[in-house]
Motif scaffolding. Structure first.
Motif, short mmCIF file in Angstrom:
data_model
loop_
_atom_site.label_atom_id
_atom_site.label_comp_id
_atom_site.label_asym_id
_atom_site.label_seq_id
_atom_site.Cartn_x
_atom_site.Cartn_y
_atom_site.Cartn_z
N GLY A 1 0.82 -1.19 0.00
CA GLY A 1 0.00 0.00 0.00
C GLY A 1 0.85 1.24 0.00
N LYS A 2 0.20 2.36 -0.30
CA LYS A 2 0.89 3.65 -0.28
C LYS A 2 0.85 4.27 1.11
CE LYS A 2 0.20 4.74 -5.10
NZ LYS A 2 -0.29 5.72 -6.08
N THR A 3 -0.03 3.74 1.97
CA THR A 3 -0.14 4.24 3.34
C THR A 3 -0.24 3.05 4.29
OG1 THR A 3 -2.55 4.30 3.42
CG2 THR A 3 -1.43 6.27 2.54
N ALA A 4 0.05 3.31 5.55
CA ALA A 4 -0.10 2.27 6.57
C ALA A 4 -1.57 1.85 6.67
CB ALA A 4 0.40 2.78 7.91
N ASP A 5 -2.48 2.80 6.50
CA ASP A 5 -3.91 2.48 6.59
C ASP A 5 -4.33 1.51 5.49
OD1 ASP A 5 -4.39 3.99 8.90
OD2 ASP A 5 -4.65 5.81 7.72
N GLU A 6 -3.77 1.65 4.28
CA GLU A 6 -4.08 0.71 3.20
C GLU A 6 -3.61 -0.70 3.57
OE1 GLU A 6 -2.41 2.07 -0.48
OE2 GLU A 6 -3.88 3.68 -0.70
N ILE A 7 -2.44 -0.78 4.17
CA ILE A 7 -1.90 -2.09 4.55
C ILE A 7 -2.71 -2.69 5.70
CG2 ILE A 7 0.11 -3.19 5.62
CD1 ILE A 7 1.86 -1.56 3.74
N ILE A 8 -3.12 -1.87 6.64
CA ILE A 8 -3.94 -2.37 7.74
C ILE A 8 -5.27 -2.90 7.21
CG2 ILE A 8 -5.26 -1.65 9.78
CD1 ILE A 8 -2.86 0.27 10.39
N ALA A 9 -5.87 -2.19 6.25
CA ALA A 9 -7.13 -2.65 5.65
C ALA A 9 -6.93 -3.96 4.90
CB ALA A 9 -7.69 -1.58 4.72
N ALA A 10 -5.79 -4.11 4.22
CA ALA A 10 -5.49 -5.35 3.52
C ALA A 10 -5.32 -6.50 4.51
CB ALA A 10 -4.23 -5.19 2.67
#
Length: 84
Positions: free
Chosen positions: A26-35
């Motif tokens: 992801g481009k952000t930590a939040d994208e990775i957390i959602a994944a």
């Protein structure tokens, strides 16, 4: 916010407290957390017992706000320290 040029970074399920080495990007930590959240739900739904504990912890984070924020800010810091 982020731009089109922002690099993708990777963190594994294990980096986020899970049991495996599946990489989330992801481009952000939040994208990775959602994944990670999607991955845990899908793994448990498919019968993968090894992910049950991590899924339970992810779902229950809101019950302990201090611990949850510590985890969240820890992930954000780890993400920001990743090479670009």
């Amino acid at each position: 916010m982020f731009s089109e040029e922002d690099p993708l970074k990777s963190m594994t399920c294990r980096d986020l407290g899970g049991p495996c080495d599946l990489a989330h990007q992801g481009k952000t930590a939040d994208e990775i957390i959602a994944a990670q959240d999607r991955h845990l739900k899908e793994a448990v739904a498919s019968g993968d017992a090894s992910h049950e504990e991590a899924n339970k912890e992810m779902r229950g984070r809101w019950k302990r706000p201090k611990k949850s924020l510590d985890w969240y800010f820890g992930v954000k810091k780890a993400f920001s320290n990743l090479p670009e």
